[in-house]
Design a protein around this motif. Sequence first.
Motif, PDB file in Angstrom:
ATOM      1  N   ARG A  17       0.835  -1.209   0.000  1.00 35.12           N
ATOM      2  CA  ARG A  17       0.000   0.000   0.000  1.00 35.12           C
ATOM      3  C   ARG A  17       0.867   1.255   0.000  1.00 35.12           C
ATOM      4  O   ARG A  17       0.572   2.231  -0.692  1.00 35.12           O
ATOM      5  N   LYS A  20       3.387   0.834  -3.717  1.00 32.60           N
ATOM      6  CA  LYS A  20       2.768   0.724  -5.041  1.00 32.60           C
ATOM      7  C   LYS A  20       1.382   1.356  -5.135  1.00 32.60           C
ATOM      8  O   LYS A  20       0.943   1.682  -6.224  1.00 32.60           O
ATOM      9  N   GLY A  21       0.683   1.466  -4.054  1.00 33.69           N
ATOM     10  CA  GLY A  21      -0.676   2.001  -4.096  1.00 33.69           C
ATOM     11  C   GLY A  21      -1.677   0.949  -3.665  1.00 33.69           C
ATOM     12  O   GLY A  21      -1.342   0.050  -2.902  1.00 33.69           O
ATOM     13  N   PRO A  22      -2.911   1.045  -4.144  1.00 35.78           N
ATOM     14  CA  PRO A  22      -3.943   0.095  -3.716  1.00 35.78           C
ATOM     15  C   PRO A  22      -3.565  -1.346  -4.052  1.00 35.78           C
ATOM     16  O   PRO A  22      -3.262  -1.659  -5.195  1.00 35.78           O
ATOM     17  N   TRP A  23      -3.588  -2.208  -3.060  1.00 34.59           N
ATOM     18  CA  TRP A  23      -3.129  -3.566  -3.293  1.00 34.59           C
ATOM     19  C   TRP A  23      -4.137  -4.387  -4.080  1.00 34.59           C
ATOM     20  O   TRP A  23      -3.792  -5.433  -4.613  1.00 34.59           O
ATOM     21  N   LEU A  24      -5.380  -3.949  -4.184  1.00 35.97           N
ATOM     22  CA  LEU A  24      -6.333  -4.654  -5.044  1.00 35.97           C
ATOM     23  C   LEU A  24      -6.014  -4.435  -6.522  1.00 35.97           C
ATOM     24  O   LEU A  24      -6.356  -5.251  -7.369  1.00 35.97           O
ATOM     25  N   ARG A  25      -5.352  -3.337  -6.833  1.00 35.13           N
ATOM     26  CA  ARG A  25      -4.950  -3.057  -8.203  1.00 35.13           C
ATOM     27  C   ARG A  25      -3.683  -3.811  -8.586  1.00 35.13           C
ATOM     28  O   ARG A  25      -3.434  -4.095  -9.750  1.00 35.13           O
ATOM     29  N   TYR A  26      -2.854  -4.135  -7.590  1.00 33.54           N
ATOM     30  CA  TYR A  26      -1.581  -4.811  -7.834  1.00 33.54           C
ATOM     31  C   TYR A  26      -1.481  -6.108  -7.022  1.00 33.54           C
ATOM     32  O   TYR A  26      -0.644  -6.217  -6.121  1.00 33.54           O
ATOM     33  N   PRO A  27      -2.295  -7.098  -7.337  1.00 34.97           N
ATOM     34  CA  PRO A  27      -2.234  -8.338  -6.538  1.00 34.97           C
ATOM     35  C   PRO A  27      -0.933  -9.108  -6.720  1.00 34.97           C
ATOM     36  O   PRO A  27      -0.515  -9.841  -5.828  1.00 34.97           O
ATOM     37  N   TYR A  29       2.060  -7.814  -6.826  1.00 34.90           N
ATOM     38  CA  TYR A  29       3.014  -7.264  -5.855  1.00 34.90           C
ATOM     39  C   TYR A  29       2.683  -7.729  -4.443  1.00 34.90           C
ATOM     40  O   TYR A  29       3.577  -7.955  -3.633  1.00 34.90           O
TER      41      TYR A  29
END
Length: 79
Positions: A17, A20-27, A29
């Motif tokens: 978080r 990279k940002g929202p973890w739902l957008r980058y599963p 990572y």
Amino acid sequence: MPSVLISAILSSFLLVRLIKGPWLRYPQYLAVAMVGSGLAAIVAASFSPELADDFIAGNLIQFAGAAAGIQLFDRVVAG
């Protein structure tokens, strides 16, 4: 040991978080960070069990493992 691995998983959620940002957008990572922090926690526990159970040192080791996993994944994907 299970509490150390649960802490490693939660640390990876926080680190993805922050980096990279929202973890739902980058599963992808999130998965790599979970593996990296889990491996770092297991390696630290094999060398020194009290170090892995320590609050500050244990979290720093887990964050470093998650960050190393993310960096390695970025380098492999970037080619």
